[in-house]
Scaffold this motif. Structure first.
Motif, PDB file in Angstrom:
ATOM      1  N   SER A   6      39.275  35.953  39.037  1.00 31.70           N
ATOM      2  CA  SER A   6      38.342  34.826  39.004  1.00 31.70           C
ATOM      3  C   SER A   6      37.223  35.197  38.042  1.00 31.70           C
ATOM      4  N   SER A   8      33.242  33.824  36.728  1.00 32.04           N
ATOM      5  CA  SER A   8      32.125  32.935  37.042  1.00 32.04           C
ATOM      6  C   SER A   8      31.917  31.930  35.914  1.00 32.04           C
ATOM      7  N   GLU A  10      29.174  31.336  34.482  1.00 26.32           N
ATOM      8  CA  GLU A  10      28.277  31.977  33.520  1.00 26.32           C
ATOM      9  C   GLU A  10      29.051  32.876  32.560  1.00 26.32           C
TER      10      GLU A  10
END
Length: 154
Positions: A6, A8, A10
């Motif tokens: 995964s 983020s 950002e």
């Protein structure tokens, strides 16, 4: 290189911004936008060229953004260029700093009367990126020329 289970939003945005930085460098080179190209670097940037990737001694070493002007202006001797950016790998990435490696095939067209020559440079860049006020810049760019090929064109 890491495996991303995964990521983020950002980090995704940072990775995209770095890819756009790499592509902006090539775009500015091909459009002869030396000022735009220089703006992609920090003021105290470190730019090193190895015309022979196997030789540990650099062919050129610069230590400031303003020193890049004649390097980028040197592209004006070509009738056209096309820098094709291939794979790029982010080797490390934090909120404000990253490193990466990018491959590029740089095509340089010279026209002298009826004679057309194409020089293709197989390039690798080892980069250090920094994020300043939300924008990614090159803090260091090491350019390695793996090989050059010259061809006559019809």
């Amino acid at each position: 290189m890491g495996k991303h289970v995964s990521i983020s939003p950002e980090e995704t945005a940072d990775r995209l911004a770095i890819r756009e930085l790499l592509e902006a460098y090539a775009h500015c080179a091909d459009r002869r936008d030396a000022r735009g190209q220089m703006a992609l670097f920090t003021a105290d940037t470190h730019f090193v060229v190895y015309m022979d990737a196997k030789n540990p001694t650099p062919s050129m070493e610069l230590h400031a953004r303003e020193e890049l002007a004649p390097v980028f202006a040197d592209l004006n001797k070509y009738a056209a260029t096309m820098h094709f950016v291939g794979q790029s790998t982010i080797l490390s990435l934090s909120d404000v700093r990253g490193t990466g490696e990018t491959y590029c095939l740089a095509h340089h067209l010279t026209i002298a009367g009826e004679k057309r020559q194409l020089m293709i440079a197989a390039l690798r860049y080892y980069d250090t990126f920094v994020k300043i006020d939300g924008t990614w810049f090159f803090a260091e760019r090491l350019l390695y020329v793996d090989w050059l090929e010259e061809r006559s064109l019809s």
